[in-house]
Design a protein around this motif. Structure first.
Motif, PDB file in Angstrom:
ATOM      1  N   VAL A  40       0.835  -1.206   0.000  1.00  0.00           N
ATOM      2  CA  VAL A  40       0.000   0.000   0.000  1.00  0.00           C
ATOM      3  C   VAL A  40       0.867   1.252   0.000  1.00  0.00           C
ATOM      4  N   LEU A  41       1.914   1.260   0.826  1.00  0.00           N
ATOM      5  CA  LEU A  41       2.794   2.431   0.876  1.00  0.00           C
ATOM      6  C   LEU A  41       3.538   2.618  -0.437  1.00  0.00           C
ATOM      7  N   PRO A  86       5.435  12.601   8.536  1.00  0.00           N
ATOM      8  CA  PRO A  86       5.504  12.378   9.990  1.00  0.00           C
ATOM      9  C   PRO A  86       4.174  11.972  10.613  1.00  0.00           C
ATOM     10  N   VAL A  87       3.044  12.444  10.018  1.00  0.00           N
ATOM     11  CA  VAL A  87       1.741  12.078  10.563  1.00  0.00           C
ATOM     12  C   VAL A  87       1.380  10.650  10.163  1.00  0.00           C
ATOM     13  N   VAL A  88       1.599  10.316   8.891  1.00  0.00           N
ATOM     14  CA  VAL A  88       1.343   8.946   8.436  1.00  0.00           C
ATOM     15  C   VAL A  88       2.234   7.965   9.186  1.00  0.00           C
ATOM     16  N   GLY A  89       3.447   8.425   9.505  1.00  0.00           N
ATOM     17  CA  GLY A  89       4.378   7.551  10.215  1.00  0.00           C
ATOM     18  C   GLY A  89       3.896   7.115  11.578  1.00  0.00           C
ATOM     19  N   VAL A  90       2.984   7.903  12.203  1.00  0.00           N
ATOM     20  CA  VAL A  90       2.461   7.522  13.521  1.00  0.00           C
ATOM     21  C   VAL A  90       1.708   6.204  13.429  1.00  0.00           C
ATOM     22  N   ALA A  91       0.777   6.116  12.468  1.00  0.00           N
ATOM     23  CA  ALA A  91      -0.015   4.893  12.313  1.00  0.00           C
ATOM     24  C   ALA A  91       0.857   3.721  11.874  1.00  0.00           C
ATOM     25  N   TRP A 120       6.605  17.306  13.511  1.00  0.00           N
ATOM     26  CA  TRP A 120       7.546  17.948  12.596  1.00  0.00           C
ATOM     27  C   TRP A 120       8.757  18.524  13.323  1.00  0.00           C
ATOM     28  N   SER A 121       8.738  18.527  14.641  1.00  0.00           N
ATOM     29  CA  SER A 121       9.828  19.177  15.386  1.00  0.00           C
ATOM     30  C   SER A 121      10.621  18.216  16.264  1.00  0.00           C
ATOM     31  N   THR A 122      10.292  16.929  16.244  1.00  0.00           N
ATOM     32  CA  THR A 122      11.017  15.966  17.069  1.00  0.00           C
ATOM     33  C   THR A 122      11.708  14.934  16.186  1.00  0.00           C
ATOM     34  N   ALA A 123      12.814  14.421  16.698  1.00  0.00           N
ATOM     35  CA  ALA A 123      13.557  13.398  15.955  1.00  0.00           C
ATOM     36  C   ALA A 123      12.738  12.119  15.815  1.00  0.00           C
ATOM     37  N   ALA A 124      11.934  11.797  16.829  1.00  0.00           N
ATOM     38  CA  ALA A 124      11.131  10.570  16.781  1.00  0.00           C
ATOM     39  C   ALA A 124      10.151  10.612  15.611  1.00  0.00           C
ATOM     40  N   GLY A 125       9.530  11.784  15.368  1.00  0.00           N
ATOM     41  CA  GLY A 125       8.580  11.900  14.266  1.00  0.00           C
ATOM     42  C   GLY A 125       9.228  11.671  12.919  1.00  0.00           C
ATOM     43  N   TRP A 126      10.422  12.214  12.723  1.00  0.00           N
ATOM     44  CA  TRP A 126      11.100  12.047  11.443  1.00  0.00           C
ATOM     45  C   TRP A 126      11.719  10.664  11.302  1.00  0.00           C
ATOM     46  N   ARG A 127      12.073  10.039  12.417  1.00  0.00           N
ATOM     47  CA  ARG A 127      12.540   8.648  12.318  1.00  0.00           C
ATOM     48  C   ARG A 127      11.409   7.735  11.864  1.00  0.00           C
ATOM     49  N   GLU A 128      10.212   7.965  12.401  1.00  0.00           N
ATOM     50  CA  GLU A 128       9.069   7.169  11.976  1.00  0.00           C
ATOM     51  C   GLU A 128       8.729   7.446  10.515  1.00  0.00           C
ATOM     52  N   ALA A 129       8.855   8.701  10.090  1.00  0.00           N
ATOM     53  CA  ALA A 129       8.631   9.025   8.680  1.00  0.00           C
ATOM     54  C   ALA A 129       9.675   8.344   7.795  1.00  0.00           C
ATOM     55  N   GLY A 130      10.926   8.348   8.245  1.00  0.00           N
ATOM     56  CA  GLY A 130      11.977   7.678   7.487  1.00  0.00           C
ATOM     57  C   GLY A 130      11.733   6.187   7.369  1.00  0.00           C
ATOM     58  N   VAL A 133       9.079   5.593   4.693  1.00  0.00           N
ATOM     59  CA  VAL A 133       9.639   5.679   3.332  1.00  0.00           C
ATOM     60  C   VAL A 133      10.476   4.445   3.032  1.00  0.00           C
ATOM     61  N   TRP A 134      11.254   4.004   3.998  1.00  0.00           N
ATOM     62  CA  TRP A 134      12.071   2.789   3.806  1.00  0.00           C
ATOM     63  C   TRP A 134      11.192   1.580   3.538  1.00  0.00           C
ATOM     64  N   LEU A 135      10.054   1.511   4.241  1.00  0.00           N
ATOM     65  CA  LEU A 135       9.127   0.393   4.057  1.00  0.00           C
ATOM     66  C   LEU A 135       8.474   0.443   2.681  1.00  0.00           C
ATOM     67  N   ALA A 136       8.357   1.634   2.115  1.00  0.00           N
ATOM     68  CA  ALA A 136       7.710   1.777   0.806  1.00  0.00           C
ATOM     69  C   ALA A 136       8.674   1.634  -0.356  1.00  0.00           C
ATOM     70  N   THR A 137       9.984   1.669  -0.098  1.00  0.00           N
ATOM     71  CA  THR A 137      10.961   1.649  -1.196  1.00  0.00           C
ATOM     72  C   THR A 137      11.900   0.449  -1.125  1.00  0.00           C
ATOM     73  N   VAL A 138      12.673   0.365  -0.074  1.00  0.00           N
ATOM     74  CA  VAL A 138      13.686  -0.685   0.015  1.00  0.00           C
ATOM     75  C   VAL A 138      13.070  -2.061   0.224  1.00  0.00           C
ATOM     76  N   VAL A 139      12.071  -2.137   1.092  1.00  0.00           N
ATOM     77  CA  VAL A 139      11.466  -3.439   1.412  1.00  0.00           C
ATOM     78  C   VAL A 139      10.826  -4.092   0.188  1.00  0.00           C
ATOM     79  N   PRO A 140      10.001  -3.378  -0.618  1.00  0.00           N
ATOM     80  CA  PRO A 140       9.452  -4.044  -1.805  1.00  0.00           C
ATOM     81  C   PRO A 140      10.529  -4.553  -2.761  1.00  0.00           C
ATOM     82  N   ALA A 141      11.599  -3.774  -2.958  1.00  0.00           N
ATOM     83  CA  ALA A 141      12.667  -4.227  -3.850  1.00  0.00           C
ATOM     84  C   ALA A 141      13.318  -5.502  -3.321  1.00  0.00           C
ATOM     85  N   ALA A 142      13.574  -5.544  -2.016  1.00  0.00           N
ATOM     86  CA  ALA A 142      14.169  -6.743  -1.426  1.00  0.00           C
ATOM     87  C   ALA A 142      13.226  -7.933  -1.527  1.00  0.00           C
TER      88      ALA A 142
END
Length: 430
Positions: A40-41, A86-91, A120-130, A133-142
């Motif tokens: 889906v991602l 960052p918001v989608v990353g929460v779920a 948008w202002s905490t490292a945790a939010g951007w780590r979850e966003a990252g 993105v990793w789940l939507a790009t690297v994982v499908p290729a692997a």
């Protein structure tokens, strides 16, 4: 005591007999349940990436520039992806922390919710966003690569059947037209099945490691770096002071008190029982003996003698034997442990088992000691009624402070109705 079973997939992969345990099936379940999430991602991201890639290719080959509506769409959609990540990353992170339990029994702490704006202002939010993105790009290729390898192996295994029903069947790098010619390829395919099982486990373990790395850390490490260094210095100073007190009590006060008790005992022998001084002397002698017992308990509390003589596993086994609740100990420790780590772990187990006996109303408990590279993991679980709360004076707050002083962390899972799990992670670098 028995060897502790692995608590996560990476540790299970290093154990002999991995293929005949439940871990390969847990890894397969983790990979299968990842597919719809990553799919889906990936589709959502492809809606943006595909037109953008086509536009760049067109410009690269001298084609016409992209139309204005397409540019507007790409800019708006790209900004929406970056802004909403960052918001989608929460779920996504909440789901992934739950799914991580398929291959990792260790709890994953979630960051404290500080509102939507903090995403948008905490490292945790951007780590979850990252991670999203990793789940939507690297994982499908692997996964596509692994799927090709699995399909190739299936083709090798069924090649004799296919060769018996059709002519000129292509098997990997060769062409066969009879089942006999295809049999060696089928044998190779069967021999590769255990390799693929291990490969799927490695893939799941790598994905779980990335998830734990990005989703399991909370707090701003940069802001806490100086606090961590200060805490380490305080722990070292405490340990040095503890050793000095232990040495002074053991080598100074204790021998003198022993000598005093001996002199009072000799004096009692010389004083007649009907003498006025007999009773005060007897009281003084008993008080000296009681003080010796108290002093031994104090020394024992500084560093238990059983810990020095038996090591952590033996000392914890002794604690389990003294508990009023039946306790099973699983220890998987190799090599010596730092003294501070060993002492902290001992008192963690002692306090936790004391809490189980006094508050949990449990019928049994379990202590697990494992060493994972440079970390000592101590887990105490029971089947009691749960509901443990550090704020209610059960000793957990003091336990957390003791663990923090040793530069470790304490995790607690105690839902109402039980069970309760206390997990402590302590550094054990030599």
């Amino acid at each position: 005591m028995t060897t502790a079973p692995p608590t996560h997939l990476a540790a299970a992969l290093r154990r002999p007999g991995y293929l005949i345990t439940a871990w390969p099936w847990r890894a397969l379940a983790y990979l299968v349940t990842t597919t719809p999430v990553a799919g889906v991602l990936a589709v959502g991201l492809l809606v943006i990436v595909a037109p953008l890639t086509a536009s760049f290719r067109s410009l690269q080959w001298g084609g016409p520039p992209p139309s204005t509506p397409l540019v507007v769409f790409l800019v708006v959609a790209g900004s929406a992806v970056v802004g909403l990540a960052p918001v989608v990353g929460v779920a996504v992170a909440a789901l992934e922390r739950w799914r991580l339990g398929l291959v990792d029994d260790r709890p994953v702490p979630a960051p404290v919710w500080r509102g939507v704006a903090a995403r948008w202002s905490t490292a945790a939010g951007w780590r979850e966003a990252g991670y999203t993105v990793w789940l939507a790009t690297v994982v499908p290729a692997a996964y596509w690569l692994v799927l090709l390898l699995v399909a190739l192996d299936v083709m090798l295994v069924v090649s004799p059947i296919a060769a018996g029903t059709a002519d000129d069947v292509i098997v990997a790098w060769a062409t066969v037209d009879t089942p006999r010619q295809a049999t060696p390829y089928a044998v190779v395919g069967v021999l590769l099945v255990p390799v693929l099982w291990y490969g799927l486990g490695l893939l799941a373990a790598a994905q779980a490691a990335v998830a734990r790395r990005l989703l399991g850390r909370t707090g701003d490490e940069t802001a806490l770096r100086e606090v961590s260094r200060s805490r380490t210095r305080l722990a070292s100073a405490y340990e040095n002071e503890r050793r000095r007190i232990e040495r002074d009590v053991h080598d100074g006060a204790q021998p003198r008190l022993t000598s005093l008790s001996l002199q009072l005992g000799l004096a009692r022998l010389d004083v007649p029982e009907d003498s006025p001084a007999a009773r005060p002397l007897a009281v003084a002698h008993e008080q000296a003996r009681g003080l010796m017992v108290l002093l031994r308990q104090i020394v024992q509390g500084i560093r238990p003698q059983s810990l020095a003589e038996l090591g952590l596993a033996g000392a914890v086994g002794e604690l389990a034997g003294e508990s009023t609740v039946p306790v099973t100990v699983h220890a998987d420790l190799d090599g010596p442990l730092p003294e501070l780590t060993e002492t902290t772990a001992y008192f963690v187990v002692s306090e936790a088992l004391s809490n189980v006996a006094r508050h949990a109303d449990a019928s049994r408990a379990q202590v697990r000691l494992t060493r994972e590279r440079s970390t000592l993991v101590v887990e105490i679980s029971d089947d009691g009624h749960g509901g443990a709360d550090p704020g209610r004076g059960t000793g957990l707050a003091g336990l957390a402070d003791r663990v923090a002083a040793a530069n470790g962390r304490l995790l607690l899972a105690s839902p109402a109705g039980g069970p309760t799990l206390v997990r402590v992670e302590l550094p054990c670098r030599p």
